[in-house]
Design an enzyme around this catalytic site. Sequence first.
Site, PDB file in Angstrom:
ATOM      1  N   VAL A  45     -24.477   4.762   3.974  1.00 46.99           N
ATOM      2  CA  VAL A  45     -25.495   4.375   5.557  1.00 46.99           C
ATOM      3  C   VAL A  45     -24.648   6.120   5.945  1.00 46.99           C
ATOM      4  O   VAL A  45     -26.291   6.456   6.844  1.00 46.99           O
ATOM      5  CB  VAL A  45     -23.404   4.148   6.425  1.00 46.99           C
ATOM      6  CG1 VAL A  45     -23.901   4.326   8.058  1.00 46.99           C
ATOM      7  CG2 VAL A  45     -23.556   2.332   6.533  1.00 46.99           C
ATOM      8  N   CYS A  46     -24.784   6.903   4.969  1.00 43.36           N
ATOM      9  CA  CYS A  46     -25.051   8.442   5.164  1.00 43.36           C
ATOM     10  C   CYS A  46     -26.162   8.532   5.088  1.00 43.36           C
ATOM     11  O   CYS A  46     -27.180   9.766   6.003  1.00 43.36           O
ATOM     12  CB  CYS A  46     -23.719   9.392   4.437  1.00 43.36           C
ATOM     13  SG  CYS A  46     -21.861   9.079   5.213  1.00 43.36           S
ATOM     14  N   THR A  47     -26.700   8.726   3.727  1.00 45.94           N
ATOM     15  CA  THR A  47     -28.032   8.874   3.226  1.00 45.94           C
ATOM     16  C   THR A  47     -29.664   7.447   4.498  1.00 45.94           C
ATOM     17  O   THR A  47     -30.544   8.683   4.233  1.00 45.94           O
ATOM     18  CB  THR A  47     -28.220   8.252   1.657  1.00 45.94           C
ATOM     19  OG1 THR A  47     -26.742   8.508   1.049  1.00 45.94           O
ATOM     20  CG2 THR A  47     -29.683   8.034   1.036  1.00 45.94           C
ATOM     21  N   LEU A  50     -29.466  10.351   7.684  1.00 47.26           N
ATOM     22  CA  LEU A  50     -29.795  11.934   6.581  1.00 47.26           C
ATOM     23  C   LEU A  50     -31.542  11.380   6.376  1.00 47.26           C
ATOM     24  O   LEU A  50     -31.719  12.193   6.789  1.00 47.26           O
ATOM     25  CB  LEU A  50     -28.833  12.402   5.934  1.00 47.26           C
ATOM     26  CG  LEU A  50     -27.519  12.563   6.487  1.00 47.26           C
ATOM     27  CD1 LEU A  50     -26.969  13.473   5.373  1.00 47.26           C
ATOM     28  CD2 LEU A  50     -28.117  13.560   7.045  1.00 47.26           C
TER      29      LEU A  50
END
Length: 152
Positions: A45-47, A50
């Site tokens: 999710v973070c990747t 970002l």
Amino acid sequence: MAIEPGTKAPDFQLRDQHGQSVTLGDYRGGRSVVLLFYPYAFTGVCTGELCALRDALPTFVNDDVQLLAVSCDSPFTLRVFGEREGLDYPLLSDFWPHGEIARAYGVFDEERGCALRGTFIIDKEGVVRWTVVNGLPDARDLNDYVTALRTL
């Protein structure tokens, strides 16, 4: 509890993925800031979040706005992550004292030892004007940031 709109944003000084010092106060009077906390580099999710910001970067890094992304990862981890994903904006390390800035903004998960998905739109005077905090598995909607920035 996350700090609320109308609150003066806590100032900080953190190192980015290249070892450079970044201070929130340096943007006062010049640019608004999108301050984005995320749990961990190299996670799905973070990747995704970002990289979506990377793909819309002119909206979030320009003469009026600066994007600052913060996690509790080490600067070394952030450097590899940024290079791998082509992230050319500041990835700031809140590694030590661990989570100090995430705590100041009310978005540190004590149980997991990482930041929650908190985003703060800070105006040119250093006042938080908009915020959203999502749980760890829940991605944020970039369109909400764009809408919030238009109100400044």
